[in-house]
Scaffold this active site. Structure first.
Site, PDB file in Angstrom:
ATOM      1  N   ASP A  59      39.448  37.724  46.621  1.00  0.00           N
ATOM      2  CA  ASP A  59      39.609  37.196  47.978  1.00  0.00           C
ATOM      3  C   ASP A  59      40.332  38.193  48.872  1.00  0.00           C
ATOM      4  O   ASP A  59      39.949  38.427  50.021  1.00  0.00           O
ATOM      5  CB  ASP A  59      40.417  35.882  47.946  1.00  0.00           C
TER       6      ASP A  59
ATOM      7  N   SER B  86      38.600  30.430  50.983  1.00  0.00           N
ATOM      8  CA  SER B  86      39.717  31.348  50.874  1.00  0.00           C
ATOM      9  C   SER B  86      40.629  31.395  52.087  1.00  0.00           C
ATOM     10  O   SER B  86      41.110  32.456  52.472  1.00  0.00           O
ATOM     11  CB  SER B  86      39.157  32.740  50.603  1.00  0.00           C
ATOM     12  N   SER B  87      40.910  30.247  52.666  1.00  0.00           N
ATOM     13  CA  SER B  87      41.836  30.200  53.805  1.00  0.00           C
ATOM     14  C   SER B  87      43.239  30.635  53.376  1.00  0.00           C
ATOM     15  O   SER B  87      43.936  31.326  54.116  1.00  0.00           O
ATOM     16  CB  SER B  87      41.882  28.795  54.412  1.00  0.00           C
TER      17      SER B  87
ATOM     18  N   ASN C 290      42.922  22.261  46.329  1.00  0.00           N
ATOM     19  CA  ASN C 290      43.947  23.287  46.512  1.00  0.00           C
ATOM     20  C   ASN C 290      44.267  23.874  45.142  1.00  0.00           C
ATOM     21  O   ASN C 290      44.843  23.204  44.286  1.00  0.00           O
ATOM     22  CB  ASN C 290      45.202  22.664  47.150  1.00  0.00           C
TER      23      ASN C 290
ATOM     24  N   GLY D 131      37.314  26.290  49.494  1.00  0.00           N
ATOM     25  CA  GLY D 131      36.720  27.352  48.681  1.00  0.00           C
ATOM     26  C   GLY D 131      36.285  28.552  49.501  1.00  0.00           C
ATOM     27  O   GLY D 131      35.567  29.409  49.004  1.00  0.00           O
TER      28      GLY D 131
ATOM     29  N   ASP E  37      36.419  37.424  38.416  1.00  0.00           N
ATOM     30  CA  ASP E  37      37.251  38.538  38.884  1.00  0.00           C
ATOM     31  C   ASP E  37      38.507  38.673  38.033  1.00  0.00           C
ATOM     32  O   ASP E  37      38.909  39.781  37.667  1.00  0.00           O
ATOM     33  CB  ASP E  37      37.582  38.416  40.377  1.00  0.00           C
TER      34      ASP E  37
END
Length: 434
Positions: A166, A121-122, A209, A119, A28
């Site tokens: 994300d 996307s929190s 992270n 992974g 992306d």
């Protein structure tokens, strides 16, 4: 809990989902389309606007400490990716977009069931949630696309040079469909996933992270440098080129041709900063100050050939994946699985963003019935995503659980956070209590 923290009740709630990227890893930020779907797990924030100019943040998880600050003096510490800094990114992004200097305060209680550093996307879900909270408190309006673009940009405040996937899926997701997300301009197209298969997420239990290590930003920079060297090789004005997609667009050739050009223009041995300077005809000082980001200025070698090969081949796999979903041949699930397997091999060997636990988990998933399995998210830990024929789901879950989680102390991770089937979920929204 809101009452015990703030002595009052929330006025509204905002949710933003996590996501799983089915295919299209680390492309992306190179300008290429990706194919994620929102997961059902999300970040939820209860909100009460207040008359003071104080932003008070609390978290239902006792590991995440309370935080308060002036709403008009937001400082984000890049050296410490603490949970509240992600909230501040979303808040500051909206504040700066509207050029506001006098912002009302709020009390916010954050809850979430997206496994952190997995992974899924929190952190971006928290940025998006905070952006939507701030917009709602201010009584302003933006489109979902505008919100996604602001939140993608504002996450850079914490030092992660992500590309916007994300945040885009967090806002643009719709229940029941994956999305092909394209950039510049940002747009999302429905991709109907095959009905005879389910997607299963398995957490390697290795936490990663993105903002706490330089792995991610080094890859972003290697892609940028590869783009510049490819542009120079083809006599384009390389100074303006930042992304690998721009080279392809300027040359007007196919992804397959870009792979051949990469073979021709770049060598597989790592490049030193000095060699890059020679190729581009610039000084080391210019490289460091004008091209490299602050946290990549001391890197001694860059693998440009491998990164470009991954990006161009992965971009082609995304388009093939969408085409197979649209044409829906009899062996759809098998064909999609093969693309996911190829993607994992490329992430592991060319992009070097896997880890032994992810590779082991991918092998276990394939062994017990997944047609395809790959790491998802940034990598170096986190989760895998597998495509599993629907009729094999229950035996698959039982066997993977035993082989990966029970044979180690990984079973300490709550099972519903470590291994679960997921359907495409809906995007971020605001709701009021009935």
């Amino acid at each position: 809990m809101f009452n015990s923290k703030f002595g009052s009740v929330p006025k509204f709630y905002v949710r933003a989902p996590g996501r799983v990227n089915i295919i299209g890893e680390h492309i992306d930020y190179c300008g290429y389309s990706v194919l994620p779907m929102a997961v059902e797990q999300d970040i939820l924030i209860a909100v009460e606007p207040v008359k003071t100019h104080v932003l008070q943040l609390a978290n239902t998880n006792p590991l995440y400490l309370d935080f308060s600050t002036s709403a008009n003096n937001i400082q984000i510490d890049k050296t410490k990716p603490l949970w509240h800094n992600y909230f501040l990114c979303g808040f500051k992004g909206i504040q700066e977009h509207f050029g506001l200097s006098d912002v009302t305060g709020m009390n916010c209680l954050v809850d979430g069931n997206i496994p952190p550093s997995s992974g899924l996307s929190s952190s971006s879900a928290l940025v998006c949630c905070a952006g939507l909270v701030t917009l709602t408190v201010l009584g302003m309006n933006l489109s979902k696309v505008e919100l996604a673009e602001i939140c993608a940009k504002s996450e850079h405040y914490i030092g992660t040079e992500g590309g916007g996937m994300d945040q885009s899926i967090s806002f643009l997701a719709e229940e029941g469909t994956a999305k092909l997300i394209e950039f510049s301009p940002l747009r999302a197209t429905d991709v109907k996933l095959p009905s005879g298969a389910v997607f299963v997420i398995a957490n390697s239990c290795v936490e990663m992270n993105k903002a706490a290590t330089s792995h991610f930003n080094i890859r972003v920079m290697e892609c940028r440098l590869a783009a510049k060297l490819l542009a120079k090789h083809k006599c384009l004005s390389w100074e303006e080129v930042l992304r690998l997609e721009e080279v392809q667009a300027k040359l007007g050739v196919s992804l397959e041709e870009m792979l051949l050009i990469t073979e021709d223009a770049l060598h597989s041995e790592p490049y030193s900063p000095e060699e890059i300077c020679r190729c581009l005809g610039i000084s080391l000082q210019e490289l460091k100050t004008q091209i490299l980001s602050p946290n990549t200025q001391d890197v001694l070698s860059f693998k440009l050939y491998q990164r470009a090969k991954h990006v161009y081949s992965e971009a082609a796999r995304v388009l093939q994946f969408k085409k197979i979903c649209e044409e829906a041949p009899d062996n759809t699930v098998q064909l999609l699985g093969e693309l996911m397997n190829q993607s994992h091999v490329s992430c592991r060997d060319m992009y070097e963003c896997s880890c032994p636990e992810l590779d082991q988990l991918v092998d276990i998933c394939r062994k017990f019935g997944a047609q395809g399995s790959r790491l998802t998210g940034a990598g170096w830990g986190g989760c895998t995503v597998s495509i599993v024929p629907a009729d094999k789901l229950s035996s698959f879950l039982a066997n993977v659980h035993e082989a990966y989680y029970q044979r180690s102390n990984r079973s300490l991770v709550p099972e519903k956070q470590s291994l679960f089937a997921t359907k495409p979920g809906g995007g971020a929204l605001v709701f009021l209590e009935a």
